[in-house]
Design an enzyme around this catalytic site. Structure first.
Site, PDB file in Angstrom:
ATOM      1  N   ARG A  49       0.836  -1.198   0.000  1.00 16.18           N
ATOM      2  CA  ARG A  49       0.000   0.000   0.000  1.00 16.18           C
ATOM      3  C   ARG A  49       0.870   1.248   0.000  1.00 16.18           C
ATOM      4  O   ARG A  49       1.921   1.294   0.644  1.00 16.18           O
ATOM      5  CB  ARG A  49      -0.908   0.044   1.230  1.00 16.18           C
ATOM      6  CG  ARG A  49      -1.993  -0.992   1.240  1.00 16.18           C
ATOM      7  CD  ARG A  49      -2.968  -0.729   2.376  1.00 16.18           C
ATOM      8  NE  ARG A  49      -2.288  -0.661   3.658  1.00 16.18           N
ATOM      9  CZ  ARG A  49      -2.714   0.046   4.703  1.00 16.18           C
ATOM     10  NH1 ARG A  49      -3.805   0.788   4.598  1.00 16.18           N
ATOM     11  NH2 ARG A  49      -2.044   0.026   5.837  1.00 16.18           N
ATOM     12  N   SER A 116       7.629  -5.160   7.476  1.00 17.39           N
ATOM     13  CA  SER A 116       7.251  -6.023   8.595  1.00 17.39           C
ATOM     14  C   SER A 116       7.911  -7.395   8.519  1.00 17.39           C
ATOM     15  O   SER A 116       7.245  -8.437   8.506  1.00 17.39           O
ATOM     16  CB  SER A 116       5.732  -6.154   8.654  1.00 17.39           C
ATOM     17  OG  SER A 116       5.158  -4.877   8.797  1.00 17.39           O
ATOM     18  N   ASP A 170       5.574  -2.984  11.684  1.00 14.45           N
ATOM     19  CA  ASP A 170       4.136  -2.706  11.778  1.00 14.45           C
ATOM     20  C   ASP A 170       3.641  -2.632  13.218  1.00 14.45           C
ATOM     21  O   ASP A 170       2.717  -1.873  13.518  1.00 14.45           O
ATOM     22  CB  ASP A 170       3.317  -3.716  10.972  1.00 14.45           C
ATOM     23  CG  ASP A 170       3.636  -5.165  11.277  1.00 14.45           C
ATOM     24  OD1 ASP A 170       4.470  -5.427  12.160  1.00 14.45           O
ATOM     25  OD2 ASP A 170       3.055  -6.050  10.613  1.00 14.45           O
TER      26      ASP A 170
END
Length: 420
Positions: A49, A116, A170
Site C-alpha cells: 500500500r 514487517s 508494523d
C-alpha cells in the site's frame, strides 16, 4: 506439501526459539501535535500500500487518508535480485505520488516505510533484513539495508528528493497510531499485530537495554520483540505444527507465528484432516487434495469453525471441494468443524499469553493496541483471546483496542515525528 505421516516425527525439530528484542530506534512516539502531509509505504504481507496522510491543525487529528493498494506478484517477492522487489515498490509509489500531484493535492516531503520482516535497525531510518518470513524469498536483500535499497529505486524514478525518514515495523506503527489517537488518556502499553503474521512491541527504559547501546533523547526506547520466532517445548504443539514447519520456506523459524498467524490457520486444519485421512477411517478420497498446498484457505477454516447450521453446511462444502461428493457424513463434518475451532481457539489463547507477558515486561498497563485481520475479523479468535486474558489476569485484564491501519497511518505518523 506431500506428507508421509509415518516418518516425520524422527526429524530433528528445534527445541526452542528466541525472541530477538530489537531496539526500534524510536524514543518518542507521536504526541498529537504533528501537522502536514506525510506518505507511507506499507509492505507487510501479500499486498503493498501507498498512503498519503494529512494531519490536521487540531490535536490528534487525521484529516484525510488516501491509499492505493496492489498485490505483490510472486516475481517480486520471490525475485532473483533486490531490484525485482524494491523496483516494484518504488514504481507503485511513484505512480501514487504522480496521481496525487495531478489531483492538485499537497505534496509530502517524507515517507515512513513499514517493512514487517525481522530487521535489525541501525537507526530510525535504516536497518538490515535478518531473514525473510511470510513466504518471501527475494534474493539479495538479507543482510542489506532495506531503506538504502528502496532509495536506489526511488532515485531511478525521479523521487530522490523524497526523504525516507522512518523505517517502521508494523507493531511500532500500531503503537504510534494508538498513542496519537488517545494521547495521555489510557495510553497503550504495547502494540500487537494479529494478522497474516504476528508480532509485538512495547516501550522500555533505554537504561534497561543490555543488548546494545542505543541513544535516547527521552530515556525511552520502543522494543520490537519479534515474538513470532518464540518457541518452547511448553507450547501446546501438534504433529500438524511440525509438518507445517517442515514444509515451510523457513524451517525452524517463526514457530510461534505459525501457530497464530492467519497465513497458517487454514494450513494447520489441513494437516489435521490429512492425518485423519491417513487412518483410512474418515475423509475417504480427500488425501490427494489435502496434500496440495493451500487446499484449505484460512477463510474456509473460519467458516467451518463458525458453522452453527444443523447440517454443518460449511464443513460439507469444504469436504466436497476436497473430493467427497456428498460432503462427508455428519461425523466427518463435525470432525472438520472441531479441528477448525480447536486451531482458532488455541491461536487466540496463545496470543493472550503473549500479550500478558509483554505487559509484564512493559511494567504493567491496562491497554494493548492491536491491528490485523485475524483480530479484527475473526470473532471466535477474539473471544478465545479475551477469555484467556481474563483467566490469566482477572480484574487486571487489559483492554485490547483496535488500532486500525497502524501499519499505514502509523508509519506516516512516525515519519512526521522523525521529521520534527
Amino acid at each position: 506439501m506431500a506428507r508421509d505421516m509415518g516418518h516425520s516425527l524422527a526429524l530433528p525439530f528445534p527445541k526452542g526459539g528466541r525472541t530477538r528484542m530489537l531496539p526500534a530506534h524510536v524514543d518518542a512516539l507521536p504526541g498529537g501535535d504533528e501537522q502536514g502531509t506525510f506518505y507511507a509505504l506499507d509492505l507487510g504481507g501479500t499486498n503493498l500500500r501507498a498512503l498519503a496522510v494529512e494531519l490536521g491543525a487540531k490535536k490528534s487529528e487525521v484529516a484525510d487518508v488516501r491509499a492505493s493498494e496492489v498485490a505483490v506478484p510472486k516475481e517480486a517477492y520471490c525475485g532473483e535480485c533486490a531490484a525485482d522487489l524494491f523496483g516494484f515498490i518504488a514504481q507503485h509509489f511513484a505512480d501514487f505520488v504522480a496521481a496525487e500531484k495531478q489531483a492538485g493535492r499537497a505534496v509530502g516531503k517524507c515517507v515512513g516505510f513499514t517493512f514487517s520482516y525481522p530487521t535489525e535497525q541501525t537507526g530510525v531510518a535504516s536497518g538490515r533484513l535478518i531473514e525473510w518470513t511470510k513466504g518471501f524469498t527475494c534474493k539479495g536483500v538479507v543482510g542489506e539495508d532495506v531503506v538504502a535499497l528502496l532509495k536506489v529505486e526511488l532515485e531511478k524514478r525521479g523521487l530522490g528528493a523524497l526523504r525516507v525518514s522512518a523505517l517502521v515495523n508494523d507493531t511500532v506503527g500500531v503503537l504510534a497510531r494508538a498513542r496519537y489517537s488517545s494521547g495521555s488518556d489510557k495510553p497503550a502499553a504495547c502494540g500487537v499485530i494479529l494478522g497474516t503474521g504476528t508480532n509485538a512491541c512495547y516501550v522500555a527504559r533505554a537504561a534497561d537495554i543490555t543488548k546494545e547501546s542505543v541513544p535516547s533523547r527521552t530515556g525511552d526506547m520502543v522494543i520490537n520483540i519479534e515474538w513470532g520466532n518464540f518457541f518452547d517445548e511448553v507450547l501446546p504443539t501438534l504433529r500438524a505444527d511440525d509438518w507445517l514447519d517442515m514444509d515451510s520456506t523457513n524451517f525452524g523459524e517463526q514457530r510461534f507465528e505459525k501457530m497464530i498467524g492467519g497465513m497458517y490457520l487454514g494450513e494447520l486444519v489441513q494437516y489435521i484432516l490429512l492425518e485423519y485421512a491417513h487412518t483410512g477411517i474418515v475423509f475417504e478420497g480427500t488425501a490427494t487434495a489435502l496434500r496440495k498446498a493451500g487446499a484449505i484457505p484460512s477463510k474456509w477454516a473460519a467458516d467451518m469453525a463458525d458453522d452453527e447450521s444443523l447440517e454443518l453446511n460449511a464443513a460439507g462444502s469444504v469436504l466436497h471441494a476436497l473430493g467427497m461428493p456428498t460432503g462427508g457424513d455428519m461425523r466427518e463434518r463435525a470432525l472438520a468443524r472441531d479441528a477448525a475451532r480447536g486451531v482458532i481457539r488455541r491461536a487466540g489463547r496463545l496470543a493472550a499469553a503473549g500479550v500478558t507477558a509483554v505487559l509484564q515486561m512493559a511494567g504493567g498497563g491496562r491497554a494493548a493496541a492491536v491491528d490485523g485481520s485475524v483480530f479484527e475479523q475473526n470473532a471466535r479468535f477474539r473471544t478465545a483471546m479475551d477469555e484467556a486474558l481474563e483467566e490469566l489476569l482477572g480484574a487486571e485484564a487489559p483492554e485490547c483496542t483496535l488500532a486500525n491501519d497502524g501499519s499505514g497511518i502509523g508509519a506516516a505518523l512516525l515519519a512526521a515525528a522523525a521529521d520534527t
